[in-house]
Motif scaffolding. Structure first.
Motif, PDB file in Angstrom:
ATOM      1  N   LEU A 175     -11.395  -0.847   3.349  1.00 32.34           N
ATOM      2  CA  LEU A 175     -10.251  -1.603   3.864  1.00 32.34           C
ATOM      3  C   LEU A 175     -10.063  -2.937   3.147  1.00 32.34           C
ATOM      4  O   LEU A 175      -9.369  -3.823   3.626  1.00 32.34           O
ATOM      5  N   LYS A 176     -10.687  -3.066   1.992  1.00 31.23           N
ATOM      6  CA  LYS A 176     -10.544  -4.277   1.183  1.00 31.23           C
ATOM      7  C   LYS A 176      -9.181  -4.259   0.492  1.00 31.23           C
ATOM      8  O   LYS A 176      -8.804  -3.249  -0.105  1.00 31.23           O
ATOM      9  N   PRO A 177      -8.419  -5.347   0.604  1.00 33.69           N
ATOM     10  CA  PRO A 177      -7.142  -5.405  -0.100  1.00 33.69           C
ATOM     11  C   PRO A 177      -7.368  -5.429  -1.613  1.00 33.69           C
ATOM     12  O   PRO A 177      -8.079  -6.293  -2.119  1.00 33.69           O
ATOM     13  N   VAL A 178      -6.802  -4.469  -2.308  1.00 36.31           N
ATOM     14  CA  VAL A 178      -6.970  -4.348  -3.754  1.00 36.31           C
ATOM     15  C   VAL A 178      -5.761  -4.932  -4.482  1.00 36.31           C
ATOM     16  O   VAL A 178      -5.888  -5.571  -5.515  1.00 36.31           O
ATOM     17  N   GLU A 179      -4.580  -4.687  -3.929  1.00 34.73           N
ATOM     18  CA  GLU A 179      -3.342  -5.174  -4.514  1.00 34.73           C
ATOM     19  C   GLU A 179      -2.384  -5.457  -3.365  1.00 34.73           C
ATOM     20  O   GLU A 179      -2.331  -4.683  -2.404  1.00 34.73           O
ATOM     21  N   PHE A 180      -1.660  -6.537  -3.451  1.00 28.62           N
ATOM     22  CA  PHE A 180      -0.701  -6.862  -2.389  1.00 28.62           C
ATOM     23  C   PHE A 180       0.381  -7.770  -2.941  1.00 28.62           C
ATOM     24  O   PHE A 180       0.161  -8.498  -3.904  1.00 28.62           O
ATOM     25  N   MET A 181       1.550  -7.672  -2.303  1.00 30.05           N
ATOM     26  CA  MET A 181       2.673  -8.457  -2.789  1.00 30.05           C
ATOM     27  C   MET A 181       3.852  -8.279  -1.841  1.00 30.05           C
ATOM     28  O   MET A 181       3.922  -7.309  -1.096  1.00 30.05           O
ATOM     29  N   LYS A 182       4.762  -9.202  -1.911  1.00 29.96           N
ATOM     30  CA  LYS A 182       6.066  -9.036  -1.276  1.00 29.96           C
ATOM     31  C   LYS A 182       7.073  -8.963  -2.414  1.00 29.96           C
ATOM     32  O   LYS A 182       7.169  -9.894  -3.219  1.00 29.96           O
ATOM     33  N   ILE A 183       7.762  -7.829  -2.501  1.00 27.35           N
ATOM     34  CA  ILE A 183       8.679  -7.608  -3.621  1.00 27.35           C
ATOM     35  C   ILE A 183       9.971  -6.979  -3.108  1.00 27.35           C
ATOM     36  O   ILE A 183      10.067  -6.590  -1.944  1.00 27.35           O
ATOM     37  N   SER A 184      10.916  -6.830  -4.000  1.00 27.90           N
ATOM     38  CA  SER A 184      12.185  -6.204  -3.620  1.00 27.90           C
ATOM     39  C   SER A 184      11.925  -4.759  -3.201  1.00 27.90           C
ATOM     40  O   SER A 184      11.041  -4.085  -3.738  1.00 27.90           O
ATOM     41  N   CYS A 185      12.689  -4.315  -2.237  1.00 29.80           N
ATOM     42  CA  CYS A 185      12.546  -2.930  -1.755  1.00 29.80           C
ATOM     43  C   CYS A 185      12.774  -1.946  -2.889  1.00 29.80           C
ATOM     44  O   CYS A 185      12.069  -0.937  -3.011  1.00 29.80           O
ATOM     45  N   ASP A 186      13.742  -2.238  -3.738  1.00 26.80           N
ATOM     46  CA  ASP A 186      14.046  -1.354  -4.858  1.00 26.80           C
ATOM     47  C   ASP A 186      12.846  -1.220  -5.796  1.00 26.80           C
ATOM     48  O   ASP A 186      12.508  -0.121  -6.232  1.00 26.80           O
ATOM     49  N   ASN A 187      12.198  -2.342  -6.104  1.00 25.57           N
ATOM     50  CA  ASN A 187      11.021  -2.335  -6.969  1.00 25.57           C
ATOM     51  C   ASN A 187       9.867  -1.552  -6.335  1.00 25.57           C
ATOM     52  O   ASN A 187       9.180  -0.788  -7.016  1.00 25.57           O
TER      53      ASN A 187
END
Length: 165
Positions: A23-35
């Motif tokens: 359950l370790k976060p490996v990748e995370f982001m807030k991005i455009s829905c389209d992307n």
């Protein structure tokens, strides 16, 4: 080994967290829905063909909703379709509250604290750490916390630690 892609959908931007089997976060982001729909999800499907998709599902509980909520529903469906995987789960906000806080009245701050207590208890800066010494939640902000809550709730459901009420 399992991988969870957890998404907190929005009408224009969505937050996501890719989590490993601890359950370790490996990748995370807030991005455009389209992307997210056309770049991130297809890339992850290629790299991790057996990942689990967890999407927070909208529920109105009788309250009036606006255009943004319906647009968010459309994006959630597009993410669902884009992730051509067999393991997909819709996670309702109420399940997150009950699973993580054991209280249907829990707010975002309560959910965030429950995650900190579980994964980064006693760590500095609420589990974020510092640039020199990053913690479990280093780099987390706003909706990324919510996406992570979706993923943890999904993992707990899959492991039998929480059952939908």
């Amino acid at each position: 080994c399992f991988v969870i892609l957890a998404i907190d959908p929005g009408n224009e931007k969505s937050a996501y967290v890719l989590m490993d089997d601890n359950l370790k976060p490996v990748e995370f982001m807030k991005i455009s829905c389209d992307n997210l729909c056309n770049v991130v999800i297809p890339k992850l499907t290629e790299i991790f063909p057996n990942f689990t998709l967890a999407i927070e599902m909208v529920a109105s509980y009788g309250m009036p909703v606006g255009r943004e909520v319906f647009e968010t529903c459309i994006w959630a469906g597009m993410f669902w379709q884009a992730a051509n995987v067999s393991k997909r789960r819709l996670i309702y906000r109420m399940d997150e509250k009950l699973c993580l806080c054991h209280d249907s009245r829990a707010k975002d701050a309560n959910i965030r604290q429950a995650l900190i207590d579980r994964f980064a208890y006693g760590e500095p800066n609420k589990g974020k750490g510092t640039k020199k010494s990053p913690g479990w939640f280093y780099g987390f902000s706003a909706d990324v916390w919510q996406a992570y809550a979706v993923g943890v709730t999904c993992a707990d459901m899959m492991a039998g630690r929480y059952e939908r009420k």
